[in-house]
Motif scaffolding. Structure first.
Motif, PDB file in Angstrom:
ATOM      1  N   UNK A  15       0.809  -1.218   0.000  1.00  0.00           N
ATOM      2  CA  UNK A  15       0.000   0.000   0.000  1.00  0.00           C
ATOM      3  C   UNK A  15       0.840   1.265   0.000  1.00  0.00           C
ATOM      4  N   UNK A  16       2.144   1.151   0.291  1.00  0.00           N
ATOM      5  CA  UNK A  16       3.039   2.316   0.287  1.00  0.00           C
ATOM      6  C   UNK A  16       4.473   1.842   0.078  1.00  0.00           C
ATOM      7  N   UNK A  17       5.343   2.776  -0.291  1.00  0.00           N
ATOM      8  CA  UNK A  17       6.764   2.475  -0.447  1.00  0.00           C
ATOM      9  C   UNK A  17       7.386   2.212   0.918  1.00  0.00           C
ATOM     10  N   UNK A  18       8.285   1.239   0.979  1.00  0.00           N
ATOM     11  CA  UNK A  18       9.035   1.009   2.203  1.00  0.00           C
ATOM     12  C   UNK A  18      10.059   2.124   2.349  1.00  0.00           C
ATOM     13  N   UNK A  19      10.159   2.678   3.520  1.00  0.00           N
ATOM     14  CA  UNK A  19      11.110   3.765   3.754  1.00  0.00           C
ATOM     15  C   UNK A  19      10.507   5.133   3.520  1.00  0.00           C
ATOM     16  N   UNK A  20       9.196   5.185   3.210  1.00  0.00           N
ATOM     17  CA  UNK A  20       8.562   6.477   2.987  1.00  0.00           C
ATOM     18  C   UNK A  20       8.450   7.285   4.284  1.00  0.00           C
TER      19      UNK A  20
END
Length: 162
Positions: A15-20
């Protein structure tokens, strides 16, 4: 004594970028890497004569070298297979009790390819991951039993009694 089972396998999309944000990737006190991701798992079900789509969201924690190796590949929309166990976190804040269930990942596999929202390296999946076996270009192996019975296997009688 009966054994209990706590095993989960999910295939979904990030659902989202890792590290965002700093909560999604970091190192704990002992220096071990920790990645927190969320995946969306789609499911279709029939309601009367029409199909309805349902989405469930799951929080997943990935630990150690696996988390470090996956960091550049876990981007929003990337399809992954997560295998692990459920863990219930409980805490109290301002006198109110809270809990949530998280999947503790034992194995994570990247699914799809470069066009599927993730950048794959020239060597394929990152180190530490087992790629899914590919049987597309392999001819089946057929053993040669022709010499086992002293013939080529072509002299079956025409009348078989069964």
């Amino acid at each position: 004594m009966a054994n209990d089972v706590n095993h989960v396998i999910l295939i979904g999309r990030l659902t989202r970028d890792l590290g965002s944000d700093e909560r999604s990737f970091g190192y704990v006190g002992n220096g071990q890497a920790r990645a927190n991701i969320s995946i969306a798992v789609n499911r279709s079900r029939k309601d009367g004569d029409e199909w309805k789509d349902e989405v469930s969201y799951f929080d997943v924690t990935i630990w150690g070298k696996t988390a470090e190796n996956l960091k550049p590949y876990l981007t929003k929309g990337k399809q992954v297979c997560v295998e692990g166990s459920l863990k219930q976190d409980r805490w109290e804040k301002d006198g109110q009790k809270y809990s949530r269930v998280v999947i503790n990942a034992n194995n994570v596999q990247l699914l799809g390819g470069k066009a599927d929202g993730g950048a794959m390296s020239a060597g394929g999946a990152p180190a530490g991951f087992q790629p899914r076996p590919s049987f597309q270009n392999q001819a089946p192996s057929i053993p040669d039993y022709s010499n086992d019975y002293g013939s080529a296997g072509n002299d079956f009688p025409e009348d078989i009694p069964f």
